[in-house]
Design an enzyme around this catalytic site. Structure first.
Site, PDB file in Angstrom:
ATOM      1  N   ARG A  36       0.890  -1.139  -0.113  1.00 40.79           N
ATOM      2  CA  ARG A  36       0.110  -0.127   0.086  1.00 40.79           C
ATOM      3  C   ARG A  36       0.854   1.256   0.024  1.00 40.79           C
ATOM      4  O   ARG A  36       1.988   1.107   0.348  1.00 40.79           O
ATOM      5  CB  ARG A  36      -0.771  -0.069   1.318  1.00 40.79           C
ATOM      6  CG  ARG A  36      -2.172   0.592   1.372  1.00 40.79           C
ATOM      7  CD  ARG A  36      -2.660   0.860   2.568  1.00 40.79           C
ATOM      8  NE  ARG A  36      -3.126  -0.634   3.305  1.00 40.79           N
ATOM      9  CZ  ARG A  36      -4.362  -0.948   3.013  1.00 40.79           C
ATOM     10  NH1 ARG A  36      -5.162   0.025   2.530  1.00 40.79           N
ATOM     11  NH2 ARG A  36      -5.134  -2.018   3.293  1.00 40.79           N
ATOM     12  N   GLY A  41      -1.635  -0.262   7.387  1.00 43.28           N
ATOM     13  CA  GLY A  41      -2.656  -1.695   7.112  1.00 43.28           C
ATOM     14  C   GLY A  41      -4.088  -1.269   7.110  1.00 43.28           C
ATOM     15  O   GLY A  41      -4.331  -0.033   6.972  1.00 43.28           O
ATOM     16  N   THR A  42      -4.788  -2.320   7.228  1.00 47.34           N
ATOM     17  CA  THR A  42      -6.363  -2.224   7.140  1.00 47.34           C
ATOM     18  C   THR A  42      -6.586  -1.066   8.108  1.00 47.34           C
ATOM     19  O   THR A  42      -7.427  -0.092   8.055  1.00 47.34           O
ATOM     20  CB  THR A  42      -6.971  -3.355   7.115  1.00 47.34           C
ATOM     21  OG1 THR A  42      -6.552  -4.207   6.423  1.00 47.34           O
ATOM     22  CG2 THR A  42      -8.398  -2.970   7.159  1.00 47.34           C
ATOM     23  N   THR A 145       0.100 -10.442   6.316  1.00 46.18           N
ATOM     24  CA  THR A 145      -0.387  -9.573   5.131  1.00 46.18           C
ATOM     25  C   THR A 145      -2.094  -9.500   5.340  1.00 46.18           C
ATOM     26  O   THR A 145      -2.945  -8.912   4.547  1.00 46.18           O
ATOM     27  CB  THR A 145      -0.343 -10.637   4.120  1.00 46.18           C
ATOM     28  OG1 THR A 145      -0.725 -11.853   4.360  1.00 46.18           O
ATOM     29  CG2 THR A 145       1.067 -10.585   3.602  1.00 46.18           C
ATOM     30  N   GLY A 146      -2.558  -9.583   6.605  1.00 44.18           N
ATOM     31  CA  GLY A 146      -3.840  -9.216   7.267  1.00 44.18           C
ATOM     32  C   GLY A 146      -5.084  -9.987   6.392  1.00 44.18           C
ATOM     33  O   GLY A 146      -5.003 -11.134   5.924  1.00 44.18           O
ATOM     34  N   SER A 147      -6.156  -9.190   6.106  1.00 41.67           N
ATOM     35  CA  SER A 147      -7.467  -9.582   5.304  1.00 41.67           C
ATOM     36  C   SER A 147      -8.031  -8.582   4.390  1.00 41.67           C
ATOM     37  O   SER A 147      -7.868  -7.617   4.383  1.00 41.67           O
ATOM     38  CB  SER A 147      -8.326  -9.934   6.702  1.00 41.67           C
ATOM     39  OG  SER A 147      -8.649  -8.850   7.411  1.00 41.67           O
ATOM     40  N   GLY A 187     -20.689  -3.695   9.912  1.00 42.41           N
ATOM     41  CA  GLY A 187     -22.109  -3.343   9.223  1.00 42.41           C
ATOM     42  C   GLY A 187     -22.802  -2.294  10.264  1.00 42.41           C
ATOM     43  O   GLY A 187     -23.537  -1.433  10.037  1.00 42.41           O
ATOM     44  N   GLU A 189     -21.496  -0.507  13.030  1.00 44.94           N
ATOM     45  CA  GLU A 189     -20.674   0.866  13.224  1.00 44.94           C
ATOM     46  C   GLU A 189     -20.897   1.588  11.856  1.00 44.94           C
ATOM     47  O   GLU A 189     -21.451   2.792  11.996  1.00 44.94           O
ATOM     48  CB  GLU A 189     -19.374   0.474  13.008  1.00 44.94           C
ATOM     49  CG  GLU A 189     -19.009  -0.144  14.744  1.00 44.94           C
ATOM     50  CD  GLU A 189     -17.441  -0.172  14.835  1.00 44.94           C
ATOM     51  OE1 GLU A 189     -17.213  -0.521  16.278  1.00 44.94           O
ATOM     52  OE2 GLU A 189     -16.608  -0.057  13.958  1.00 44.94           O
ATOM     53  N   HIS A 446     -16.112   8.130  42.177  1.00 44.18           N
ATOM     54  CA  HIS A 446     -17.439   8.723  42.257  1.00 44.18           C
ATOM     55  C   HIS A 446     -17.506   9.999  41.720  1.00 44.18           C
ATOM     56  O   HIS A 446     -16.791  11.002  42.270  1.00 44.18           O
ATOM     57  CB  HIS A 446     -18.283   8.534  43.796  1.00 44.18           C
ATOM     58  CG  HIS A 446     -19.587   9.126  43.561  1.00 44.18           C
ATOM     59  ND1 HIS A 446     -20.617   8.482  42.938  1.00 44.18           N
ATOM     60  CD2 HIS A 446     -20.133  10.413  44.050  1.00 44.18           C
ATOM     61  CE1 HIS A 446     -21.579   9.341  42.798  1.00 44.18           C
ATOM     62  NE2 HIS A 446     -21.474  10.406  43.610  1.00 44.18           N
TER      63      HIS A 446
END
Ligand SMILES: Cc1cc2nc3c(=O)[nH]c(=O)nc-3n(C[C@H](O)[C@H](O)[C@H](O)COP(=O)(O)OP(=O)(O)OC[C@H]3O[C@@H](n4cnc5c(N)ncnc54)[C@H](O)[C@@H]3O)c2cc1C
Length: 467
Positions: A36, A41-42, A145-147, A187, A189, A446
């Site tokens: 990339r 990464g992603t 290499t992720g997804s 989906g 989010e 508190h």
């Protein structure tokens, strides 16, 4: 440049870049290959970071529109400037990807630009944009290499009308009707973002519940809250086809129970049916075996079936989460350096950054039932938490599950304000083998949302104070 390294990491996502930094800290000569244009990464480019930016900005917009005037903050003429919102999101992404670039320089990690593939004798071939190949040698190689997004048979993602999460992070107009295929966390989010910005959102899910791996009590409450927010759900429904006609999409689906066939027309379709490991053919050619889930098979030390080649992150078993990949990156670096790297898979928190947030760590009630483990439960609603009440955000609850005999905490599941931050306390407690009594006797400031944790722990022993 000297072309040999102690470690070459392929992929610079949270698994890869963290692994490279830890390798370098341990005195290993390290390079990281990334195909990339930017590092991270992603997660940094098209995942965690841009989605959380849009979740935050869209929630502020919703509050300004729907809540501020009631709270004595008088605002008028609230208008959405989507391109400015996207600019802000892109700016955050850029600053964080640049941050990884800085960390690489600081740690003297060589950034190899291009696509990495594995050849014989621990050689990594890097192919740059112009197609030029360069060979590098490494004593150890780490595959991270992720997804990539999955789709359904016959549905072609064009990133225009039918999009993956990447397309849904960059719409240049608010879609009038958005259909989301899949009721998983991505989906929901993205559905929350576009609902807040004005879309009419419908989620079509094959199963009869959303986020099926989640504790049932939480997913039931979550569904109720999202419906109250105006998101439409078609559960137990199978999408059978999506067609594009002009600028519209036509989604065909069948109700699993009645077998009734249905059709909805919409502006955009987001296919959010999960992600699959990104494993290229050279990995298979290098003799690296896959497991039953078609992920890279690894030993307890993250070593693949090929000697000195390791794998971490989304390409191996376990939840596809950035922090899990990071911890594996650290563990594998330490193993390569001869230390005892380790990841505790019983304590990997998971968070959904909707409003309210959903967070969990450890076992669900359903898992414990299956495993025949005897347990007790303590629950505490945010409705009885003073901080949540004053902030007027009191949907949800904290649920603590402890082993019946030993009182050791086995799982914590929460839905409510700030639970994404609160879950860290529970992960720490579980790492230290805490009992619910330990948590109940820990003084919590508190008024804070964390008092709901203390109260839920007291509820395990049926003695909450405020409920
Ligand atoms: C929309 C969305 C939201 C998400 N939100 C969250 C969240 O809030 N929290 C969370 O924990 N997780 C979240 N995730 C999941 C998270 O992004 C992943 O679990 C995480 O990025 C996995 O890290 P990784 O290092 O294994 O791989 P990745 O981050 O996928 O990185 C792999 C990198 O390897 C590169 N690469 C691949 N093949 C090669 C090659 N041959 N040569 C060179 N480089 C290569 C890719 O370009 C990529 O940059 C989200 C994902 C998406 C899509």
């Amino acid at each position: 440049m000297d072309n040999s390294f102690d470690v070459i990491v392929i992929g610079s996502g949270p698994g890869g870049y963290v692994c490279a930094i830890r390798c370098s800290q341990l005195g290993l000569k390290t390079a990281c290959v990334e195909s990339r244009k930017t590092l991270g990464g992603t997660c940094l480019n098209v995942g965690c970071i841009p989605s959380k930016s849009l979740l935050n900005l869209s929630e502020t917009y919703r509050k300004a529109q729907k809540e501020f005037n009631n709270q004595g903050i008088e605002v008028s003429n609230i208008k959405l400037n989507l391109s400015k919102m996207m600019y802000n999101k892109n700016k955050s992404v850029l600053s964080l990807t640049k941050g990884v670039e800085f960390l690489f320089k600081k740690n003297k990690i060589i950034h190899l630009k291009g696509k990495g593939s594995i050849a014989k004798n621990n050689t990594v071939i890097v192919t740059d944009d112009s197609g030029k190949n360069s060979n590098f040698k490494a004593k150890s190689i780490v595959i991270s290499t992720g997804s990539v997004s999955s789709s359904l048979p016959g549905i072609k993602i064009d990133e225009k009308t039918i999009v993956s999460s990447t397309g849904a992070l960059s719409f240049n107009k608010v879609p009038k009707e958005l259909i989301i295929i899949g009721g998983g966390y991505i989906g929901l989010e993205m559905g929350s973002v576009w609902k807040r910005l004005g879309s009419n959102v419908t989620v079509i899910e094959f199963l009869d519940s959303i986020i099926p791996e989640m504790d049932k009590d939480i997913s039931t409450e979550f569904l109720k809250i999202l419906k109250k927010q105006g998101i439409n759900f078609r559960l137990s429904s199978k999408v059978t086809g999506v067609k594009v006609a002009k600028d519209q999409a036509i989604v065909d689906f069948t109700d699993n129970k009645s077998a009734k066939k249905m059709r909805i027309q919409c502006t955009k379709v987001l296919v959010a049916v999960g992600r699959k490991p990104n494993i290229s053919s050279d990995i298979i050619k290098a003799g690296i075996e896959l497991d039953d889930e078609k992920k890279i098979k690894i030993s307890k030390k993250f070593e693949t079936s090929a000697k000195n080649i390791y794998a971490i992150g989304d390409v191996i078993k376990g939840p596809m989460l950035a922090h899990k990949a990071e911890d594996e990156g650290i563990a594998v670096a330490e193993i390569i350096a001869g230390q005892a790297g380790h990841v505790n898979y019983n304590v990997i928190p998971a968070v959904i950054y909707t409003s309210p947030e959903v967070a969990s760590v450890g076992k669900t009630e359903e898992q414990l039932k299956k495993e025949n483990v005897k347990y007790k439960i303590g629950k505490f609603p945010f409705l009885a938490n003073s901080r949540a009440k004053v902030n007027n955000e009191y949907d949800g609850f904290v649920k603590i599950i402890a082993e019946k005999k030993t009182d050791r905490v086995l799982g914590v599941h929460m839905i409510g304000p700030h639970t994404g931050e609160m879950i860290a306390e529970m992960a720490l407690a579980m790492e230290f083998g805490a009992s619910s009594e330990d948590i109940a006797r820990t003084c919590h400031a508190h008024p804070t949302h964390t008092e709901a944790i203390k109260e839920a722990a007291m509820a395990v022993d049926k003695r909450p104070i405020h409920f």
